[in-house]
Motif scaffolding. Structure first.
Motif, PDB file in Angstrom:
ATOM      1  N   ALA A 251     -11.248  10.067  16.841  1.00 13.50           N
ATOM      2  CA  ALA A 251     -10.372   8.904  16.968  1.00 13.50           C
ATOM      3  C   ALA A 251     -11.201   7.631  16.939  1.00 13.50           C
ATOM      4  N   GLU A 252     -10.529   6.487  16.908  1.00 12.20           N
ATOM      5  CA  GLU A 252     -11.242   5.220  16.786  1.00 12.20           C
ATOM      6  C   GLU A 252     -10.594   4.162  17.666  1.00 12.20           C
ATOM      7  N   PRO A 253     -11.327   3.080  17.920  1.00 15.60           N
ATOM      8  CA  PRO A 253     -10.752   2.020  18.751  1.00 15.60           C
ATOM      9  C   PRO A 253      -9.626   1.292  18.015  1.00 15.60           C
ATOM     10  N   VAL A 254      -8.864   0.535  18.779  1.00 12.50           N
ATOM     11  CA  VAL A 254      -7.723  -0.203  18.239  1.00 12.50           C
ATOM     12  C   VAL A 254      -8.126  -1.111  17.091  1.00 12.50           C
ATOM     13  N   SER A 255      -9.245  -1.833  17.256  1.00 15.09           N
ATOM     14  CA  SER A 255      -9.625  -2.809  16.222  1.00 15.09           C
ATOM     15  C   SER A 255      -9.925  -2.101  14.904  1.00 15.09           C
ATOM     16  N   ALA A 256     -10.620  -0.942  14.959  1.00 15.38           N
ATOM     17  CA  ALA A 256     -10.946  -0.224  13.730  1.00 15.38           C
ATOM     18  C   ALA A 256      -9.679   0.314  13.073  1.00 15.38           C
ATOM     19  N   ALA A 257      -8.760   0.795  13.905  1.00 10.25           N
ATOM     20  CA  ALA A 257      -7.511   1.342  13.360  1.00 10.25           C
ATOM     21  C   ALA A 257      -6.732   0.262  12.621  1.00 10.25           C
ATOM     22  N   LEU A 258      -6.666  -0.910  13.228  1.00  7.47           N
ATOM     23  CA  LEU A 258      -5.932  -2.003  12.590  1.00  7.47           C
ATOM     24  C   LEU A 258      -6.635  -2.439  11.310  1.00  7.47           C
ATOM     25  N   ALA A 259      -7.982  -2.393  11.311  1.00  9.08           N
ATOM     26  CA  ALA A 259      -8.729  -2.741  10.106  1.00  9.08           C
ATOM     27  C   ALA A 259      -8.389  -1.764   8.976  1.00  9.08           C
ATOM     28  N   HIS A 260      -8.205  -0.471   9.311  1.00 10.61           N
ATOM     29  CA  HIS A 260      -7.840   0.505   8.278  1.00 10.61           C
ATOM     30  C   HIS A 260      -6.482   0.190   7.688  1.00 10.61           C
ATOM     31  N   TYR A 261      -5.571  -0.210   8.547  1.00 16.08           N
ATOM     32  CA  TYR A 261      -4.262  -0.619   8.030  1.00 16.08           C
ATOM     33  C   TYR A 261      -4.444  -1.809   7.078  1.00 16.08           C
ATOM     34  N   GLY A 262      -5.279  -2.781   7.490  1.00 16.97           N
ATOM     35  CA  GLY A 262      -5.522  -3.954   6.657  1.00 16.97           C
ATOM     36  C   GLY A 262      -6.099  -3.582   5.292  1.00 16.97           C
ATOM     37  N   GLU A 263      -7.058  -2.634   5.282  1.00 14.94           N
ATOM     38  CA  GLU A 263      -7.633  -2.190   4.008  1.00 14.94           C
ATOM     39  C   GLU A 263      -6.572  -1.561   3.123  1.00 14.94           C
ATOM     40  N   ALA A 264      -5.686  -0.785   3.744  1.00 13.84           N
ATOM     41  CA  ALA A 264      -4.635  -0.146   2.965  1.00 13.84           C
ATOM     42  C   ALA A 264      -3.717  -1.195   2.342  1.00 13.84           C
ATOM     43  N   VAL A 265      -3.404  -2.255   3.103  1.00 14.33           N
ATOM     44  CA  VAL A 265      -2.543  -3.311   2.573  1.00 14.33           C
ATOM     45  C   VAL A 265      -3.256  -4.062   1.446  1.00 14.33           C
ATOM     46  N   ALA A 266      -4.557  -4.266   1.627  1.00 10.97           N
ATOM     47  CA  ALA A 266      -5.303  -4.995   0.607  1.00 10.97           C
ATOM     48  C   ALA A 266      -5.299  -4.222  -0.718  1.00 10.97           C
ATOM     49  N   ALA A 267      -5.361  -2.881  -0.622  1.00  9.81           N
ATOM     50  CA  ALA A 267      -5.375  -2.074  -1.839  1.00  9.81           C
ATOM     51  C   ALA A 267      -3.969  -1.902  -2.403  1.00  9.81           C
ATOM     52  N   ASP A 268      -2.994  -1.747  -1.538  1.00  8.45           N
ATOM     53  CA  ASP A 268      -1.603  -1.523  -1.951  1.00  8.45           C
ATOM     54  C   ASP A 268      -0.733  -2.451  -1.118  1.00  8.45           C
ATOM     55  N   PRO A 269      -0.324  -3.601  -1.708  1.00 17.90           N
ATOM     56  CA  PRO A 269       0.372  -4.625  -0.919  1.00 17.90           C
ATOM     57  C   PRO A 269       1.674  -4.118  -0.311  1.00 17.90           C
ATOM     58  N   TRP A 270       2.226  -3.001  -0.864  1.00 23.64           N
ATOM     59  CA  TRP A 270       3.527  -2.533  -0.369  1.00 23.64           C
ATOM     60  C   TRP A 270       3.361  -1.471   0.723  1.00 23.64           C
ATOM     61  N   THR A 271       2.139  -1.284   1.185  1.00 24.11           N
ATOM     62  CA  THR A 271       1.909  -0.341   2.275  1.00 24.11           C
ATOM     63  C   THR A 271       2.766  -0.731   3.479  1.00 24.11           C
ATOM     64  N   GLU A 272       3.579   0.227   3.962  1.00 22.97           N
ATOM     65  CA  GLU A 272       4.390  -0.093   5.137  1.00 22.97           C
ATOM     66  C   GLU A 272       3.629   0.190   6.421  1.00 22.97           C
ATOM     67  N   SER A 273       2.890   1.296   6.412  1.00 25.82           N
ATOM     68  CA  SER A 273       2.186   1.663   7.630  1.00 25.82           C
ATOM     69  C   SER A 273       1.036   2.575   7.249  1.00 25.82           C
ATOM     70  N   TRP A 274       0.114   2.772   8.172  1.00 27.66           N
ATOM     71  CA  TRP A 274      -1.026   3.616   7.899  1.00 27.66           C
ATOM     72  C   TRP A 274      -1.296   4.511   9.111  1.00 27.66           C
ATOM     73  N   PRO A 275      -1.520   5.835   8.858  1.00 26.13           N
ATOM     74  CA  PRO A 275      -1.723   6.746   9.994  1.00 26.13           C
ATOM     75  C   PRO A 275      -3.105   6.576  10.615  1.00 26.13           C
ATOM     76  N   VAL A 276      -3.168   6.439  11.916  1.00 28.69           N
ATOM     77  CA  VAL A 276      -4.444   6.270  12.619  1.00 28.69           C
ATOM     78  C   VAL A 276      -4.425   7.072  13.925  1.00 28.69           C
ATOM     79  N   VAL A 277      -5.620   7.422  14.396  1.00 24.21           N
ATOM     80  CA  VAL A 277      -5.751   8.087  15.692  1.00 24.21           C
ATOM     81  C   VAL A 277      -6.513   7.148  16.617  1.00 24.21           C
ATOM     82  N   LEU A 278      -5.895   6.762  17.720  1.00 24.56           N
ATOM     83  CA  LEU A 278      -6.495   5.792  18.643  1.00 24.56           C
ATOM     84  C   LEU A 278      -7.222   6.520  19.770  1.00 24.56           C
TER      85      LEU A 278
END
Lengths: 433, 531
Positions: free
Chosen positions: A331-358
């Protein structure tokens, strides 16, 4: 040898609370005779009030259920009762036996039907159909752009403009064979006020991308085609490259939209670290397949849908039987998880959500609602049903836990929690209704 | 800043680009550079493109919130967790709760038993199931004591965060913090009753002091219910307070105080009643001569006897009954020197028609006999006197339609020790149908003893062969599901097998057998015994 499923998992397969209760009453050894399990299946005879006992078979891998009772609910109360009996007490069901003849017949028939059948294809006709559809979709996208621009020209708050609503536009997108655009358009009516502009703008972006699909890099083009509603055949995907790994089942969530039940099931590769999303659909009164238990590990090949940020996958050949795995996943800290979501949005602007383990997060009730915090940062919880929220809070009891869920721009939606001993609790299904 | 820019875009979009100019690009240099590439000839399409750019940037660059202030975790729970099988059983029981109660009553019947045994065994439930447990007990008050104790510190921690579960913090068993007298001063009525009951259980004198402190300022209907709480742990220390309550403004409060005093051994009220009773009933030449009170004087009213019968009975009979029911039973055995059984056998006559004391036993037992026995039965129940209750009940009636027992047999039965209750009821069932025994069965301790269980099963079998329907006995069947001894399961299973297939009785017996098996397994899981 099949690993036993947990009772919570078995209960989560039931279509409703009444089925859970009925199954619970049929979970004692006395209700059953000639039970057995082996070769990936579980079977037994259940004495009902009639003269002939019901014949019940469960095939684990899919899983699939068969019962001679008149109920059309799947799994029926007999299948649930048999599973509960087996999950509660291994000794109650003899293992390693040959299936009874009636069970063996059904299992053989299932395996036969599962064999792939090659469909004859006419490549020229298929090509012609594809061209025709591409033209209709492009025309639909152009019209959608005009409609969106008109709307913004007159103002989103303009009551006259809202009169027709987006339902009519959605219907035209269905005619244009662009179901993805249609559902996005229909969704606009349901967006909250502060989400309206983003919704319109991202749909406009999608329609624009759709018209210029030839100019896009190939991965993004795939993403756009998928969003617009072009489907990819699973068999075709599996014919291509697959990713073989030990996949951990992070969790699943069912949602109902009309008569269909949609099941989202998330996996995480132990070796590759890749996340995967399996989507499946179930008819009314029936649980969608597959029902892989949360916290299990299965070795299998996955074929990912192509895209700028591949996530959705189809399940290919499995290797060996799946089984439970102890402990919480990496698992990863909150900040890293949110960064992964951000990367997903940057690659695919229509990303609704991204699965993460906190990692090591605690739920805390604040004046603005519940948040998950890891001491450094916090994410607000949203779209979390009461029942799931309180189960999460109970498992944590204010102490750090590992939580799997989805990150999006409004916060975090929990799906699964692992307690300090690494035991799994699903937050989205089952339990006491 | 880009947030402001987003707001500008939003307000332009809201009003429309026909009415609002396109805001000038703002924000980070990268965003401005990207925005410069947007074709601005059509403000509407330009707005949508700029909004898409900005929305994606905002989402991709989202930052987490700062961590909120920490909160204390739930207190440690040292109890061992439930055995795995029992934990799974709890999940099934809680899941069954939601199901309809008409067709599947058994899981709902079994949950209370499970909870009380799990609590007794000192287990802690799996954390994930605590919310469902609290939710179940919110809907069913009778589960609260056990559910709250079982949920332990985690239950309290959750209840502090969920207003729906506030009852947890008020329920006895969840040891609250000190300073709970605040609850008494400021709490809601239900909270105050619970608090008073809890204090009374721990320290009767403290509860009395609490009540006496605020007594004059309480409303009449509240005083009545607070007074009820004194029933538990009643002692001579309570007498002065109760004597004072005999002059209360409210008639109901006066009557309740009198009733409490009449159950208090050696109370002054008991002595006053005994005087009245002995004036009304004398033993002369082996006959009980009855002289009913001729008026309900002020003193009698002060002692809680209402001048008018609420049911409109004859005044003299009513006053007599009230006096005798409040008289200590020892008064009769002492002053007449006879045990209860002999006293009950004595003939009874009206003193006014027996002038000259030529008391021959009346053929019908005398005009006041029923009133006398009925009042003694009430006194036996009130004072919890087993020897009187035993004498009043007599042996179980041999035939249906035998002379009725004085008083309510079920209430008299409840005074007897549990094994005796079960024996009496079993004997009763041998000659009566299950329906006649419903209240008696309800008065028996659960689980029923094996002989009583056997008698119930036999009575049900007779009812089945006599052609009645299971739904005529739904009350008894419900009791049976939660009370029958697990050892009776084979007998019930045999009944199910013998009943004509596909009949209502076959289904009823099969379900009963299933419930018994389920119960036996669930108890074994909690006690660690083999089934």
């Amino acid at each position: 040898m099949e690993e036993r499923w947990s009772t919570e998992h078995v209960l989560s397969l039931a279509s409703d609370a009444a089925a859970r209760a009925a199954g619970g009453r049929l979970s004692s050894p006395a209700a059953w005779s000639r039970t057995g399990c082996g070769q990936g299946a579980l079977w037994g005879l259940c004495q009902g009030s009639g003269s002939a006992p019901y014949r019940t078979v469960v095939e684990f891998s899919t899983p699939a259920y068969q019962c001679s009772c008149p109920s059309r609910t799947l799994p029926c109360k007999h299948a649930l009762g048999l599973l509960l009996l087996w999950s509660g007490d291994r000794a109650a069901v003899p293992a390693g036996a040959e299936p009874a003849d009636w069970a063996a017949r059904w299992l053989a028939g299932r395996r036969r039907r599962a064999e792939p059948t090659a469909a004859p294809a006419d490549p020229v006709a298929a090509r012609r159909r594809a061209d025709r559809r591409a033209a209709r979709v492009a025309a639909g996208a152009a019209e959608l752009r005009l409609r969106l621009a008109d709307r913004v020209r007159r103002g989103l708050a303009d009551p006259g403009a809202a009169a027709g609503g987006w339902a009519e536009v959605a219907a035209r997108m269905v005619d244009a064979q662009a179901p993805g655009l249609a559902s996005c358009a229909a969704e606009l009516d349901r967006l909250p006020a502060d989400g309206q502009l983003a919704g319109h703008a991202l749909l406009y972006l999608l329609a624009t991308a759709c018209e210029r699909i030839g100019e896009l890099p190939e991965p993004l083009a795939h993403t756009v085609r998928a969003r617009v509603g072009f489907t990819v055949d699973s068999a075709e995907l599996l014919a291509g490259p697959t990713v073989r790994d030990h996949w951990l089942v992070l969790g699943s969530r069912d949602s109902t939209d009309g008569p269909l039940t949609t099941r989202r099931l998330w996996l995480r590769g132990a070796k590759t670290g890749r996340s995967a999303l399996l989507l499946s659909y179930g008819r009314p009164g029936q649980a969608p397949e597959p029902t892989l238990p949360t916290g299990w590990l299965l070795e299998a090949e996955l074929a990912f849908h192509p895209g700028a940020r591949p996530l959705r996958a189809v399940l290919g050949p499995r290797h060996g039987a799946p089984g439970p795995t102890p402990g919480a996943p990496p698992a990863e800290p909150v900040s890293a998880a949110l960064a992964h979501y951000g990367e997903a949005v940057a690659a695919d602007p229509w990303t609704e959500s991204w699965p993460v383990v906190l990692r090591d997060v605690r739920p805390i009730a604040t004046a603005d609602g519940w948040q998950l915090t890891d001491h450094q940062h916090a994410l607000p919880l949203h779209a979390t049903p009461e029942q799931a929220l309180w189960r999460l809070a109970a498992v944590s009891g204010g102490r750090p836990v590992t939580v799997f869920g989805e990150c999006d721009h409004r916060g975090f939606t929990p799906v699964t929690v692992w307690d300090e001993q690494g035991r799994t609790t699903g937050l989205t299904t089952g339990g006491a209704a | 800043m880009s947030t402001d820019y987003w707001d500008q875009l939003q307000s332009a979009a809201l009003l429309g680009t026909d009415r609002r100019p396109l805001p000038e690009p703002d924000g980070s240099p990268a965003l401005q550079a990207a925005a410069a590439g947007v074709d601005r000839t059509d403000p509407a399409t330009a707005l949508l493109e700029l909004a898409a750019l900005t929305a994606v940037r905002r989402r991709a660059g989202l930052l987490p919130l700062p961590a909120p202030a920490p909160e204390p975790p739930a207190g440690d729970d040292e109890r061992p967790e439930l055995p795995a099988a029992a934990g799974r059983r709890l999940a099934v029981l809680l899941a069954g709760r939601a199901a309809g109660t008409t067709t599947q009553p058994n899981l709902a019947e079994l949950l209370p038993q499970w909870l009380s045994l799990a609590r007794e065994r000192g287990y802690r439930p799996p954390a994930a199931q605590v919310p469902a447990l609290l939710e179940a007990a919110r809907a069913r008050g009778e589960l609260r004591g056990d559910a709250v104790a079982l949920a332990g510190p985690l239950g309290r921690w959750l209840a502090e965060r969920n207003p729906q579960w506030r009852y947890v913090l008020r329920t006895a068993g969840a040891e609250g913090p000190t300073g709970t007298d605040l609850v008494w001063q400021q709490g809601l009525f239900a909270e105050r009753v619970t608090h008073l009951t809890r204090v009374r259980r721990r320290d009767p004198a403290a509860a009395l002091a609490l009540l006496a402190g605020t007594w004059p300022s309480e409303r009449a209907e509240d005083r009545l219910l607070f007074l009820d709480a004194l029933q538990e742990g009643l002692s001579p220390a309570d007498e002065p307070f109760l004597e004072a309550a005999l002059t209360d403004r409210s008639r109901n409060v006066r009557a309740t105080a009198a009733e409490l005093l009449s159950t208090l051994p050696g109370s002054a009220l008991g002595r006053r009643m005994a005087e009245r009773a002995q004036a009304a009933v004398r033993l002369v030449d082996g006959v009980l001569l009855v002289t009913p009170p001729t008026a309900c004087d002020a003193a009698m009213q002060h002692d809680g006897i209402p001048p008018k019968s609420p049911t409109g009975r004859g005044e003299q009979a009513w006053w007599l009954g009230e006096v005798l029911a409040a008289t200590p039973l020892s008064c009769w055995t002492h002053s007449f020197g006879l045990p209860p059984g002999r006293l009950l056998a004595l003939p009874v006559a009206d003193a006014r028609t027996q002038v000259g004391a030529h008391a021959g036993p009346a053929a019908d037992g005398g005009p006041w006999r029923d009133e006398l026995h009925e009042a003694w039965a009430r006194a036996a129940v009130r004072q919890g006197d087993a020897s009187w209750a035993r004498a009043l009940l007599g042996p179980p009636p041999r035939r249906a339609g035998s002379p009725a027992v004085a008083g309510a047999p079920a209430r008299l039965l409840a005074v007897l020790p549990p094994p005796e209750r079960a024996l009496w009821t079993a004997a009763f069932l041998r000659t009566h149908g299950p329906g006649d025994a419903f209240q008696l069965l309800g008065a028996c301790a659960t689980p029923w003893t094996p002989p009583l269980s056997t008698a119930v099963v036999a009575a049900l079998e007779r009812a089945a062969t006599a052609g009645s329907y299971p739904w005529n006995h739904s009350g008894v069947l419900g009791l049976t599901e939660r009370s029958l001894a697990p050892a009776t399961a084979p007998a019930v299973a045999a009944l199910a097998a013998d009943a004509a297939p596909d009949t209502a009785w076959a289904e009823t017996f099969a379900r009963l057998a299933g419930t018994l098996r389920f119960r036996a397994e669930m108890l074994a899981e909690l006690t660690g015994e083999e089934i």
